[in-house]
Write a protein that holds these residues in place. Structure first.
Motif, PDB file in Angstrom:
ATOM      1  N   ALA A 215     -52.743 -77.307 -15.198  1.00 10.42           N
ATOM      2  CA  ALA A 215     -53.553 -76.062 -15.487  1.00 10.42           C
ATOM      3  C   ALA A 215     -54.679 -76.178 -16.407  1.00 10.42           C
ATOM      4  CB  ALA A 215     -52.404 -75.091 -16.334  1.00 10.42           C
ATOM      5  N   ASP A 216     -55.437 -75.332 -16.397  1.00 11.64           N
ATOM      6  CA  ASP A 216     -56.761 -75.174 -17.303  1.00 11.64           C
ATOM      7  C   ASP A 216     -56.390 -74.128 -18.259  1.00 11.64           C
ATOM      8  OD1 ASP A 216     -58.409 -76.941 -15.955  1.00 11.64           O
ATOM      9  OD2 ASP A 216     -58.418 -75.747 -14.524  1.00 11.64           O
ATOM     10  N   ALA A 217     -55.406 -73.244 -17.904  1.00 12.37           N
ATOM     11  CA  ALA A 217     -54.748 -72.155 -18.947  1.00 12.37           C
ATOM     12  C   ALA A 217     -53.734 -71.620 -18.615  1.00 12.37           C
ATOM     13  CB  ALA A 217     -55.860 -70.999 -19.132  1.00 12.37           C
ATOM     14  N   VAL A 218     -52.575 -71.346 -19.607  1.00 12.76           N
ATOM     15  CA  VAL A 218     -51.584 -70.804 -19.161  1.00 12.76           C
ATOM     16  C   VAL A 218     -51.289 -69.508 -20.014  1.00 12.76           C
ATOM     17  CG1 VAL A 218     -48.880 -71.183 -19.288  1.00 12.76           C
ATOM     18  CG2 VAL A 218     -50.501 -72.934 -18.843  1.00 12.76           C
ATOM     19  N   ALA A 219     -50.962 -68.544 -19.191  1.00 12.18           N
ATOM     20  CA  ALA A 219     -50.832 -67.133 -19.932  1.00 12.18           C
ATOM     21  C   ALA A 219     -49.139 -66.817 -19.983  1.00 12.18           C
ATOM     22  CB  ALA A 219     -51.424 -66.115 -19.334  1.00 12.18           C
ATOM     23  N   VAL A 220     -48.786 -66.835 -21.093  1.00 16.46           N
ATOM     24  CA  VAL A 220     -47.232 -66.588 -21.422  1.00 16.46           C
ATOM     25  C   VAL A 220     -46.953 -65.149 -21.926  1.00 16.46           C
ATOM     26  CG1 VAL A 220     -45.280 -67.395 -22.361  1.00 16.46           C
ATOM     27  CG2 VAL A 220     -47.184 -68.947 -21.942  1.00 16.46           C
ATOM     28  N   TRP A 221     -46.293 -64.392 -21.194  1.00 15.51           N
ATOM     29  CA  TRP A 221     -45.870 -63.260 -21.573  1.00 15.51           C
ATOM     30  C   TRP A 221     -44.164 -63.305 -22.024  1.00 15.51           C
ATOM     31  CZ3 TRP A 221     -49.005 -58.612 -20.488  1.00 15.51           C
ATOM     32  CH2 TRP A 221     -49.991 -58.966 -19.932  1.00 15.51           C
ATOM     33  N   GLY A 222     -44.044 -62.912 -23.239  1.00 17.02           N
ATOM     34  CA  GLY A 222     -42.606 -63.187 -23.373  1.00 17.02           C
ATOM     35  C   GLY A 222     -42.350 -63.386 -25.021  1.00 17.02           C
ATOM     36  N   THR A 223     -41.243 -63.859 -25.506  1.00 17.83           N
ATOM     37  CA  THR A 223     -40.657 -64.206 -26.681  1.00 17.83           C
ATOM     38  C   THR A 223     -41.546 -65.322 -27.447  1.00 17.83           C
ATOM     39  OG1 THR A 223     -38.858 -65.232 -26.114  1.00 17.83           O
ATOM     40  CG2 THR A 223     -38.716 -63.008 -26.183  1.00 17.83           C
ATOM     41  N   GLU A 224     -41.200 -65.513 -28.569  1.00 18.50           N
ATOM     42  CA  GLU A 224     -41.728 -66.747 -29.234  1.00 18.50           C
ATOM     43  C   GLU A 224     -41.023 -67.927 -28.550  1.00 18.50           C
ATOM     44  OE1 GLU A 224     -40.833 -65.875 -33.475  1.00 18.50           O
ATOM     45  OE2 GLU A 224     -42.863 -65.862 -33.784  1.00 18.50           O
ATOM     46  N   GLU A 225     -39.734 -67.819 -28.339  1.00 14.25           N
ATOM     47  CA  GLU A 225     -38.947 -69.076 -27.722  1.00 14.25           C
ATOM     48  C   GLU A 225     -39.573 -69.142 -26.185  1.00 14.25           C
ATOM     49  OE1 GLU A 225     -37.604 -66.316 -28.946  1.00 14.25           O
ATOM     50  OE2 GLU A 225     -36.392 -66.972 -30.781  1.00 14.25           O
ATOM     51  N   ALA A 226     -40.066 -68.179 -25.823  1.00 16.77           N
ATOM     52  CA  ALA A 226     -40.511 -68.383 -24.250  1.00 16.77           C
ATOM     53  C   ALA A 226     -41.882 -69.377 -24.463  1.00 16.77           C
ATOM     54  CB  ALA A 226     -40.776 -67.158 -23.624  1.00 16.77           C
ATOM     55  N   VAL A 227     -42.919 -68.977 -25.347  1.00 12.77           N
ATOM     56  CA  VAL A 227     -44.001 -69.478 -25.803  1.00 12.77           C
ATOM     57  C   VAL A 227     -43.798 -70.915 -25.953  1.00 12.77           C
ATOM     58  CG1 VAL A 227     -46.122 -69.507 -27.182  1.00 12.77           C
ATOM     59  CG2 VAL A 227     -45.331 -67.254 -26.143  1.00 12.77           C
ATOM     60  N   GLU A 228     -42.893 -71.151 -26.949  1.00  6.29           N
ATOM     61  CA  GLU A 228     -42.420 -72.632 -27.482  1.00  6.29           C
ATOM     62  C   GLU A 228     -41.994 -73.456 -26.289  1.00  6.29           C
ATOM     63  OE1 GLU A 228     -39.737 -74.639 -30.683  1.00  6.29           O
ATOM     64  OE2 GLU A 228     -40.017 -72.532 -30.649  1.00  6.29           O
ATOM     65  N   GLY A 229     -41.275 -72.909 -25.547  1.00  4.32           N
ATOM     66  CA  GLY A 229     -40.710 -73.475 -24.310  1.00  4.32           C
ATOM     67  C   GLY A 229     -41.747 -73.973 -23.307  1.00  4.32           C
ATOM     68  N   VAL A 230     -42.590 -72.881 -23.241  1.00  3.36           N
ATOM     69  CA  VAL A 230     -43.897 -73.516 -22.279  1.00  3.36           C
ATOM     70  C   VAL A 230     -44.717 -74.416 -22.957  1.00  3.36           C
ATOM     71  CG1 VAL A 230     -45.829 -72.433 -20.752  1.00  3.36           C
ATOM     72  CG2 VAL A 230     -43.526 -71.381 -20.816  1.00  3.36           C
ATOM     73  N   SER A 231     -45.185 -74.047 -24.065  1.00  2.67           N
ATOM     74  CA  SER A 231     -46.113 -74.851 -24.777  1.00  2.67           C
ATOM     75  C   SER A 231     -46.284 -76.430 -24.947  1.00  2.67           C
ATOM     76  CB  SER A 231     -46.507 -74.122 -26.237  1.00  2.67           C
ATOM     77  OG  SER A 231     -45.564 -74.605 -26.935  1.00  2.67           O
ATOM     78  N   ARG A 232     -44.831 -76.809 -24.896  1.00  5.47           N
ATOM     79  CA  ARG A 232     -44.568 -78.263 -24.851  1.00  5.47           C
ATOM     80  C   ARG A 232     -44.985 -79.074 -23.800  1.00  5.47           C
ATOM     81  NH1 ARG A 232     -38.820 -79.694 -23.850  1.00  5.47           N
ATOM     82  NH2 ARG A 232     -37.774 -77.509 -22.879  1.00  5.47           N
ATOM     83  N   PHE A 233     -45.279 -78.230 -22.568  1.00  6.41           N
ATOM     84  CA  PHE A 233     -45.341 -78.829 -21.314  1.00  6.41           C
ATOM     85  C   PHE A 233     -46.917 -78.800 -20.892  1.00  6.41           C
ATOM     86  CE2 PHE A 233     -41.119 -77.498 -20.505  1.00  6.41           C
ATOM     87  CZ  PHE A 233     -40.547 -78.933 -20.373  1.00  6.41           C
ATOM     88  N   LEU A 234     -47.693 -78.300 -22.085  1.00  5.31           N
ATOM     89  CA  LEU A 234     -49.291 -78.084 -21.591  1.00  5.31           C
ATOM     90  C   LEU A 234     -50.125 -79.295 -21.905  1.00  5.31           C
ATOM     91  CD1 LEU A 234     -48.505 -75.080 -21.604  1.00  5.31           C
ATOM     92  CD2 LEU A 234     -50.227 -74.589 -23.184  1.00  5.31           C
TER      93      LEU A 234
END
Length: 471
Positions: A215-234
């Motif tokens: 990914a060149d960008a990831v748009a996350v719609w959701g809670t802080e937990e959702a953002v944190e859960g995805v961001s560690r894979f960026l």
């Protein structure tokens, strides 16, 4: 248009094909090869044309595609929207896909319907600037707003990107079906080639890792937990676009007629609609007073309004943990009545709860028709709310017309992003900024060319021919 209802569908839509889980896993491992394999840039005219055609489908209530999407939205095992909300969601999606409005959004956010064309840089003679797609754009769609994944992907297409949409494991196939219909509305295949839609749980970390890796960008719609859960894979250098989480509130200004039954019933509808599951739903109602008796009287009036409106809104099912949170919060509020801090009002069977609290601090609601009522004199708005500025979103405002702008300004100073009338807090207009940001710009790159003659020649050519291909 070939209807999706006539095809065999799975949770995995890949560039026009419905594939099974095994094939989706194989292709996910090669996701990074999708963009380089495309023959050229996306022509935004194909996106606008497909949106226009698909919007027409969404207004044909007797059509097979409309019935398919309506069934997805009302499926009791997944999305479970009430009939009226499902109809409103489809009507809202059709309105958002209006060709003229999308073209206006392109112009407002990227400067025109041909944002790829070099234009003279404002502060550098002989240089040109233009917008380009960010590349491969991954959308982590929310579960609580059915059309968000579709609209996010459309905005990604307008910016020229390859769009990969992930829906949650327990969702219906609404997003898959809707985007497949959009792709089918473009005979060129350019839209189809830039759409991948997958449904899987975020607990599947291996698939999530593969999804984010190219990914060149990831748009996350959701809670802080959702953002944190995805961001560690960026991967390094990947742009994280956060949409949420936010808290919304209502404000009853002293200059408004707070006891106006119509206003409070409109507020009640905002509270009951969609089980408060959207970030624009009011969780707290602030009253412009420091008098506890006034506060408790307003809470009772709001309870009466909720009682009058509740039957018009189906009660949404609650998971065990969700019901436990509601019960716990209401129980504590009732215990604090003995300390003179609170007063509670509840509907039959716990259908709704109004929790009046003399303490002004912003408190999140456990949702499902549960709302706090707290005091907040106008002069204290910034002081009380500014510490929570990162989380403030919509304020449903009830005030005298000549006080609306001054009161709104105080909420903007505190960090709020939207001001709306009571009864319309959950509504939006096409192209409205998301959480104070312009989506098309966040899904794009601003690039420059510093070469003599480029700006004037290319800029003039674009103006003459009105071309709209996005490089």
């Amino acid at each position: 248009m070939t209807t999706v209802a006539q095809t065999l569908t799975t949770p995995y839509y890949w560039q026009g094909e419905w594939v099974d889980e095994e094939e989706a896993g194989r292709r996910l491992d090669r996701l990074g090869s999708v963009l380089p394999a495309l023959p050229g840039p996306l022509d935004v005219e194909h996106v606008l044309g497909a949106c226009e055609k698909f919007a027409g489908t969404l207004t044909d209530r007797d059509g097979a595609d409309y019935r398919r999407l309506f069934a997805d939205l009302t499926d009791p095992a997944t999305t479970a929207l009430p009939v009226a909300d499902a109809e409103a969601a489809l009507a809202g999606l059709a309105a958002a896909l209006d060709r003229g409005l999308l073209a206006a959004q392109l112009t407002a956010e990227l400067g025109g319907t041909a944002p790829h064309r070099p234009a003279p840089a404002a502060f550098a003679g002989g240089a040109a600037e233009l917008w380009q797609p960010i590349g491969t754009l991954v959308h982590i769609a929310p579960r609580n707003v059915a059309v968000a994944g579709v609209l996010s992907a459309v905005e990604g297409l307008l910016a020229g990107n390859v769009n990969v949409v992930k829906t949650s494991g327990g969702e219906s196939l609404f997003t898959q079906h809707a985007l497949a219909m959009l792709a089918a509305a473009d005979p060129s295949g350019q839209v189809r080639d830039r759409l991948v839609v997958l449904r899987f749980s975020s607990r599947d970390t291996e698939w999530l890792r593969q999804l984010c890796r190219p990914a060149d960008a990831v748009a996350v719609w959701g809670t802080e937990e959702a953002v944190e859960g995805v961001s560690r894979f960026l991967p390094s250098g990947c742009r994280l676009v956060e949409w949420g989480p936010k808290i919304s509130l209502a404000y009853l200004d002293r200059t408004g007629e707070r006891r106006d039954g119509r206003a409070l019933r409109a507020l009640a509808r905002d509270i009951l609609r969609n089980g408060q599951r959207t970030c624009t739903s009011p969780q707290v109602v602030y009253v412009d007073t420091d008098d506890a008796e006034v506060l408790f009287a307003e809470a009772r009036a709001l309870a009466d309004a909720l009682a009058a409106e509740a039957d018009a809104f189906p009660e949404l099912p609650r998971e065990t943990a969700e019901q436990a949170e509601v019960t716990n919060v209401v129980t504590v509020a009732r215990l604090e009545e003995h300390l003179g801090l609170t007063r509670t009002f509840s509907g039959p069977g716990g259908r709704w709860h109004v929790l009046a609290d003399k303490r002004p601090g912003l408190t999140a609601s456990p949702l499902f028709g549960t709302v706090w009522v707290k005091p907040l004199p106008r002069e204290d708005i910034v002081r009380v709310l500014h510490p929570m500025r990162r989380y403030l979103q919509t304020v449903g405002l009830h005030t005298a017309p000549d006080h609306a702008v001054p009161v709104a300004t105080e909420f903007f100073r505190a960090g709020a992003l939207r001001i709306a009338a009571l009864g319309s807090m959950l509504d939006s207009y096409p192209g409205e900024p998301h959480d104070g940001q312009l989506a098309l710009q966040r899904y794009s790159r601003r690039v420059s060319i510093a070469m003599a003659g480029v700006a004037g020649a290319a800029g003039g050519d674009a103006r003459r021919h009105g071309e709209s291909t996005i490089e």
